[in-house]
Design a protein around this motif. Structure first.
Motif, mmCIF file in Angstrom:
data_model
loop_
_atom_site.group_PDB
_atom_site.id
_atom_site.type_symbol
_atom_site.label_atom_id
_atom_site.label_comp_id
_atom_site.label_asym_id
_atom_site.label_seq_id
_atom_site.Cartn_x
_atom_site.Cartn_y
_atom_site.Cartn_z
ATOM 1 N N ASP A 1 7.748 51.573 70.954
ATOM 2 C CA ASP A 1 8.845 52.528 71.138
ATOM 3 C C ASP A 1 8.425 53.938 70.743
ATOM 4 O O ASP A 1 8.887 54.920 71.322
ATOM 5 C CB ASP A 1 10.045 52.096 70.293
ATOM 6 N N ILE A 2 7.563 54.023 69.744
ATOM 7 C CA ILE A 2 7.066 55.310 69.266
ATOM 8 C C ILE A 2 5.548 55.217 69.180
ATOM 9 O O ILE A 2 5.007 54.256 68.645
ATOM 10 C CB ILE A 2 7.634 55.657 67.875
ATOM 11 N N ILE A 3 4.849 56.214 69.710
ATOM 12 C CA ILE A 3 3.394 56.249 69.675
ATOM 13 C C ILE A 3 2.963 57.348 68.707
ATOM 14 O O ILE A 3 3.355 58.508 68.857
ATOM 15 C CB ILE A 3 2.801 56.527 71.069
ATOM 16 N N GLY A 4 2.182 56.960 67.711
ATOM 17 C CA GLY A 4 1.762 57.908 66.690
ATOM 18 C C GLY A 4 0.316 58.348 66.857
ATOM 19 O O GLY A 4 -0.539 57.595 67.316
ATOM 20 N N PHE A 5 0.065 59.582 66.457
ATOM 21 C CA PHE A 5 -1.274 60.166 66.471
ATOM 22 C C PHE A 5 -1.570 60.676 65.071
ATOM 23 O O PHE A 5 -0.773 61.423 64.503
ATOM 24 C CB PHE A 5 -1.318 61.315 67.481
ATOM 25 N N LYS B 1 8.517 57.799 76.261
ATOM 26 C CA LYS B 1 8.107 57.409 74.920
ATOM 27 C C LYS B 1 8.243 58.551 73.923
ATOM 28 O O LYS B 1 7.930 59.703 74.212
ATOM 29 C CB LYS B 1 6.645 56.941 74.919
ATOM 30 N N GLN B 2 8.708 58.198 72.728
ATOM 31 C CA GLN B 2 8.766 59.183 71.653
ATOM 32 C C GLN B 2 7.400 59.258 70.980
ATOM 33 O O GLN B 2 6.659 58.272 70.916
ATOM 34 C CB GLN B 2 9.833 58.794 70.636
ATOM 35 N N LEU B 3 7.090 60.434 70.463
ATOM 36 C CA LEU B 3 5.788 60.677 69.852
ATOM 37 C C LEU B 3 5.934 61.047 68.387
ATOM 38 O O LEU B 3 6.921 61.680 67.985
ATOM 39 C CB LEU B 3 5.059 61.805 70.586
ATOM 40 N N ALA B 4 4.945 60.662 67.604
ATOM 41 C CA ALA B 4 4.918 61.005 66.186
ATOM 42 C C ALA B 4 3.523 61.504 65.823
ATOM 43 O O ALA B 4 2.519 61.039 66.378
ATOM 44 C CB ALA B 4 5.278 59.794 65.331
ATOM 45 N N TYR B 5 3.474 62.441 64.903
ATOM 46 C CA TYR B 5 2.191 62.998 64.444
ATOM 47 C C TYR B 5 2.048 62.731 62.955
ATOM 48 O O TYR B 5 2.938 63.056 62.171
ATOM 49 C CB TYR B 5 2.148 64.501 64.705
ATOM 50 N N GLY B 6 0.921 62.128 62.594
ATOM 51 C CA GLY B 6 0.659 61.850 61.187
ATOM 52 C C GLY B 6 -0.464 62.722 60.662
ATOM 53 O O GLY B 6 -1.585 62.694 61.191
#
Length: 201
Positions: free
Chosen positions: A125-129, A153-158
């Motif tokens: 559901d969420i793709i993180g980088f 798709k929702q995106l997340a940054y780590g």
């Protein structure tokens, strides 16, 4: 997860659900822990094996009757090895060298992270980088690739700064978070003192 099987996942999930857990972090589900004999860095699972684990997580949620949001964060950018070369989709990022208990040297990087994220995207559901630097250029490339294949798709940054990296305050994080939102990221998190923090989750 011992063995990473669906049964093991379900047993762990049941226990955490009973404890009213809002999220479950399973880092070893997509890559394996690094031992003292292994190189400094992450050892990836083959992309096909990681994909099967994402799918099994969804199946487990359905069987348990739990609404699950899968947050898949590719670690391919900083990976240095992979434990098997059986999946042809990994071959592009292999150097051909083998060492450290039959581990295969993996040439991680931005392209490797994007390649895996595109494969993971339909099953999460969420793709993180994740990055050790506040890399807005990398974030733009990552977002563009995911948007091209899975626009919804929702995106997340780590951001996981190195120990000798810059010391940021709340204003610094807020400014970078605003930049990320402008290029299409919905979430921003950073690692501090070993803990993952979502400033505005």
């Amino acid at each position: 997860l011992p063995g990473g099987t669906l049964t093991n996942f379900m047993e762990l999930a049941k226990q955490l659900i009973q404890m009213n857990a809002a999220a479950i972090k399973l880092p070893e589900y997509l890559y394996q822990a690094v031992s003292v004999e292994q190189p400094s860095g992450l050892v990836l699972l083959p992309v096909g094996e990681a994909l099967k684990k994402l799918i099994s997580a969804r199946e487990a949620a359905c069987l348990l009757g739990v609404r699950l949001s899968i947050f898949a964060c590719t670690e391919a950018r900083r990976a240095v090895a992979i434990n098997s070369v059986g999946d042809c989709r990994d071959h592009k990022y292999l150097s051909g060298l083998t060492s450290f208990g039959d581990l295969h040297a993996y040439c991680g990087g931005l392209d490797a992270a994007i390649s895996r994220a595109v494969i993971y995207a339909p099953h999460a559901d969420i793709i993180g980088f994740k990055s050790a630097t506040p890399d807005i250029y990398g974030a733009k490339r990552f977002a563009a690739a995911i948007r091209a294949s899975c626009p919804e798709k929702q995106l997340a940054y780590g951001y996981s700064p190195k120990p000798d990296g810059p010391r940021w305050n709340e204003i610094d994080h807020a400014a970078f978070e605003s930049e990320l939102y402008s290029v299409g990221f919905a979430y921003y998190f950073f690692t501090q003192f070993g803990f993952i923090i979502f400033p505005h989750f």
